[in-house]
Design a protein around this motif. Structure first.
Motif, PDB file in Angstrom:
ATOM      1  N   GLY A 255       0.791  -1.223   0.000  1.00 18.31           N
ATOM      2  CA  GLY A 255       0.000   0.000   0.000  1.00 18.31           C
ATOM      3  C   GLY A 255       0.825   1.275   0.000  1.00 18.31           C
ATOM      4  O   GLY A 255       0.275   2.367   0.030  1.00 18.31           O
ATOM      5  N   ASN A 256       2.159   1.149  -0.030  1.00 16.81           N
ATOM      6  CA  ASN A 256       3.067   2.298  -0.056  1.00 16.81           C
ATOM      7  C   ASN A 256       4.152   2.059  -1.090  1.00 16.81           C
ATOM      8  O   ASN A 256       4.802   1.018  -1.059  1.00 16.81           O
ATOM      9  CB  ASN A 256       3.762   2.478   1.305  1.00 16.81           C
ATOM     10  CG  ASN A 256       2.816   2.841   2.400  1.00 16.81           C
ATOM     11  OD1 ASN A 256       2.103   3.824   2.305  1.00 16.81           O
ATOM     12  ND2 ASN A 256       2.790   2.045   3.452  1.00 16.81           N
ATOM     13  N   GLU A 257       4.367   3.026  -1.962  1.00 17.44           N
ATOM     14  CA  GLU A 257       5.450   2.905  -2.935  1.00 17.44           C
ATOM     15  C   GLU A 257       6.767   3.244  -2.255  1.00 17.44           C
ATOM     16  O   GLU A 257       6.915   4.325  -1.689  1.00 17.44           O
ATOM     17  CB  GLU A 257       5.199   3.844  -4.114  1.00 17.44           C
ATOM     18  CG  GLU A 257       6.130   3.626  -5.255  1.00 17.44           C
ATOM     19  CD  GLU A 257       5.731   4.429  -6.475  1.00 17.44           C
ATOM     20  OE1 GLU A 257       6.404   5.447  -6.748  1.00 17.44           O
ATOM     21  OE2 GLU A 257       4.756   4.041  -7.147  1.00 17.44           O
ATOM     22  N   ILE A 258       7.701   2.308  -2.298  1.00 23.21           N
ATOM     23  CA  ILE A 258       8.980   2.460  -1.613  1.00 23.21           C
ATOM     24  C   ILE A 258      10.103   2.280  -2.622  1.00 23.21           C
ATOM     25  O   ILE A 258      10.034   1.413  -3.497  1.00 23.21           O
ATOM     26  CB  ILE A 258       9.099   1.432  -0.470  1.00 23.21           C
ATOM     27  CG1 ILE A 258       7.968   1.663   0.536  1.00 23.21           C
ATOM     28  CG2 ILE A 258      10.459   1.502   0.203  1.00 23.21           C
ATOM     29  CD1 ILE A 258       7.741   0.526   1.475  1.00 23.21           C
ATOM     30  N   ASP A 259      11.130   3.078  -2.489  1.00 19.80           N
ATOM     31  CA  ASP A 259      12.287   3.000  -3.374  1.00 19.80           C
ATOM     32  C   ASP A 259      13.181   1.829  -2.966  1.00 19.80           C
ATOM     33  O   ASP A 259      13.380   1.571  -1.775  1.00 19.80           O
ATOM     34  CB  ASP A 259      13.065   4.320  -3.310  1.00 19.80           C
ATOM     35  CG  ASP A 259      14.051   4.430  -4.449  1.00 19.80           C
ATOM     36  OD1 ASP A 259      15.202   3.966  -4.281  1.00 19.80           O
ATOM     37  OD2 ASP A 259      13.670   4.949  -5.509  1.00 19.80           O
ATOM     38  N   ILE A 260      13.721   1.148  -3.947  1.00 21.01           N
ATOM     39  CA  ILE A 260      14.568  -0.023  -3.720  1.00 21.01           C
ATOM     40  C   ILE A 260      15.814   0.319  -2.888  1.00 21.01           C
ATOM     41  O   ILE A 260      16.360  -0.545  -2.203  1.00 21.01           O
ATOM     42  CB  ILE A 260      14.949  -0.691  -5.064  1.00 21.01           C
ATOM     43  CG1 ILE A 260      15.450  -2.122  -4.825  1.00 21.01           C
ATOM     44  CG2 ILE A 260      15.943   0.163  -5.835  1.00 21.01           C
ATOM     45  CD1 ILE A 260      15.572  -2.932  -6.099  1.00 21.01           C
ATOM     46  N   THR A 261      16.245   1.589  -2.907  1.00 23.53           N
ATOM     47  CA  THR A 261      17.417   1.993  -2.126  1.00 23.53           C
ATOM     48  C   THR A 261      17.161   1.917  -0.624  1.00 23.53           C
ATOM     49  O   THR A 261      18.104   1.963   0.166  1.00 23.53           O
ATOM     50  CB  THR A 261      17.879   3.413  -2.500  1.00 23.53           C
ATOM     51  OG1 THR A 261      16.803   4.326  -2.247  1.00 23.53           O
ATOM     52  CG2 THR A 261      18.298   3.488  -3.965  1.00 23.53           C
ATOM     53  N   GLN A 262      15.913   1.781  -0.211  1.00 28.88           N
ATOM     54  CA  GLN A 262      15.564   1.660   1.209  1.00 28.88           C
ATOM     55  C   GLN A 262      15.617   0.205   1.692  1.00 28.88           C
ATOM     56  O   GLN A 262      15.330  -0.071   2.853  1.00 28.88           O
ATOM     57  CB  GLN A 262      14.180   2.242   1.473  1.00 28.88           C
ATOM     58  CG  GLN A 262      14.117   3.746   1.266  1.00 28.88           C
ATOM     59  CD  GLN A 262      12.745   4.274   1.550  1.00 28.88           C
ATOM     60  OE1 GLN A 262      11.958   4.510   0.647  1.00 28.88           O
ATOM     61  NE2 GLN A 262      12.447   4.438   2.823  1.00 28.88           N
ATOM     62  N   ALA A 263      15.968  -0.711   0.793  1.00 23.84           N
ATOM     63  CA  ALA A 263      15.973  -2.137   1.121  1.00 23.84           C
ATOM     64  C   ALA A 263      17.380  -2.712   0.980  1.00 23.84           C
ATOM     65  O   ALA A 263      18.240  -2.135   0.319  1.00 23.84           O
ATOM     66  CB  ALA A 263      15.014  -2.880   0.209  1.00 23.84           C
ATOM     67  N   VAL A 264      17.569  -3.863   1.603  1.00 28.39           N
ATOM     68  CA  VAL A 264      18.841  -4.585   1.517  1.00 28.39           C
ATOM     69  C   VAL A 264      18.584  -5.906   0.790  1.00 28.39           C
ATOM     70  O   VAL A 264      17.704  -6.674   1.183  1.00 28.39           O
ATOM     71  CB  VAL A 264      19.401  -4.877   2.931  1.00 28.39           C
ATOM     72  CG1 VAL A 264      20.652  -5.731   2.853  1.00 28.39           C
ATOM     73  CG2 VAL A 264      19.661  -3.576   3.678  1.00 28.39           C
ATOM     74  N   LEU A 265      19.354  -6.141  -0.258  1.00 26.98           N
ATOM     75  CA  LEU A 265      19.236  -7.393  -0.999  1.00 26.98           C
ATOM     76  C   LEU A 265      19.817  -8.528  -0.171  1.00 26.98           C
ATOM     77  O   LEU A 265      20.987  -8.492   0.223  1.00 26.98           O
ATOM     78  CB  LEU A 265      19.961  -7.290  -2.344  1.00 26.98           C
ATOM     79  CG  LEU A 265      20.008  -8.571  -3.182  1.00 26.98           C
ATOM     80  CD1 LEU A 265      18.612  -8.993  -3.614  1.00 26.98           C
ATOM     81  CD2 LEU A 265      20.915  -8.365  -4.394  1.00 26.98           C
ATOM     82  N   LEU A 266      18.995  -9.539   0.124  1.00 27.63           N
ATOM     83  CA  LEU A 266      19.460 -10.722   0.851  1.00 27.63           C
ATOM     84  C   LEU A 266      20.046 -11.756  -0.098  1.00 27.63           C
ATOM     85  O   LEU A 266      20.808 -12.611   0.320  1.00 27.63           O
ATOM     86  CB  LEU A 266      18.310 -11.348   1.641  1.00 27.63           C
ATOM     87  CG  LEU A 266      17.669 -10.465   2.707  1.00 27.63           C
ATOM     88  CD1 LEU A 266      16.534 -11.213   3.386  1.00 27.63           C
ATOM     89  CD2 LEU A 266      18.695  -9.979   3.716  1.00 27.63           C
ATOM     90  N   GLY A 267      19.641 -11.676  -1.367  1.00 27.24           N
ATOM     91  CA  GLY A 267      20.165 -12.597  -2.361  1.00 27.24           C
ATOM     92  C   GLY A 267      19.077 -13.318  -3.118  1.00 27.24           C
ATOM     93  O   GLY A 267      17.889 -13.129  -2.862  1.00 27.24           O
ATOM     94  N   PRO A 268      19.492 -14.164  -4.069  1.00 27.59           N
ATOM     95  CA  PRO A 268      18.524 -14.949  -4.842  1.00 27.59           C
ATOM     96  C   PRO A 268      18.196 -16.265  -4.137  1.00 27.59           C
ATOM     97  O   PRO A 268      19.050 -16.856  -3.474  1.00 27.59           O
ATOM     98  CB  PRO A 268      19.259 -15.200  -6.161  1.00 27.59           C
ATOM     99  CG  PRO A 268      20.704 -15.216  -5.776  1.00 27.59           C
ATOM    100  CD  PRO A 268      20.844 -14.258  -4.616  1.00 27.59           C
TER     101      PRO A 268
END
Length: 149
Positions: free
Chosen positions: A71-84
């Protein structure tokens, strides 16, 4: 771009899908899970997320999926990639005639969300889980547990 059901069925039957899983933590470090409405993983607690569309960048997909799923648009820069992660399911969104194979990109982010405000498109309801509780429950899907094991 969304595909009609016949075309999408053919793709699911013959190729892996690429998706983003949203591992959302609140200030208490609890994990947001939703009770899945649709196959695969129907009736299991699962992290929000969804597949990446053709010609959509990861950043665009992340914004779209957070808007649709949280319900909220969030920029990917606010997240941490855990991996595939590889997710294999014996069924698919439509039937049990063929399996579904996902390459899921796990992204962790911290958010304070009201469970009552979350969309009900893929999940019937939502709950915050402690990590140990999540890992011990049979109704939390194995693929979700992998993010915390």
């Amino acid at each position: 771009m969304y595909l009609d059901e016949d075309v999408f069925s053919l793709i699911v039957a013959n190729t892996p899908l690429v998706s983003i899983d949203l591992i959302v933590l609140n200030e208490k470090k609890q994990i947001l899970l939703g009770k899945r409405i649709n196959k695969p993983a129907q009736n299991h607690w699962f992290v929000p997320g969804g597949r990446i569309l053709k010609d959509e960048t990861l950043a665009q997909a992340f914004k779209r999926l957070t808007r649709i799923e949280l319900g909220n648009e969030i920029d990917i820069t606010q997240a941490v990639l855990l991996g595939p992660y590889e997710h294999f399911y014996p069924d698919n969104f439509y039937n049990e005639e063929y399996s579904t194979h996902y390459i899921a990109l796990g992204y962790q982010l911290s958010l304070e969300l009201s469970l009552l405000q979350l969309p009900k498109r893929q999940h019937a309801h939502y709950q915050w889980f402690d990590g140990n509780e999540l890992l011990s429950r049979d109704d939390v899907h194995l693929h979700t547990k992998w993010y915390f094991a």
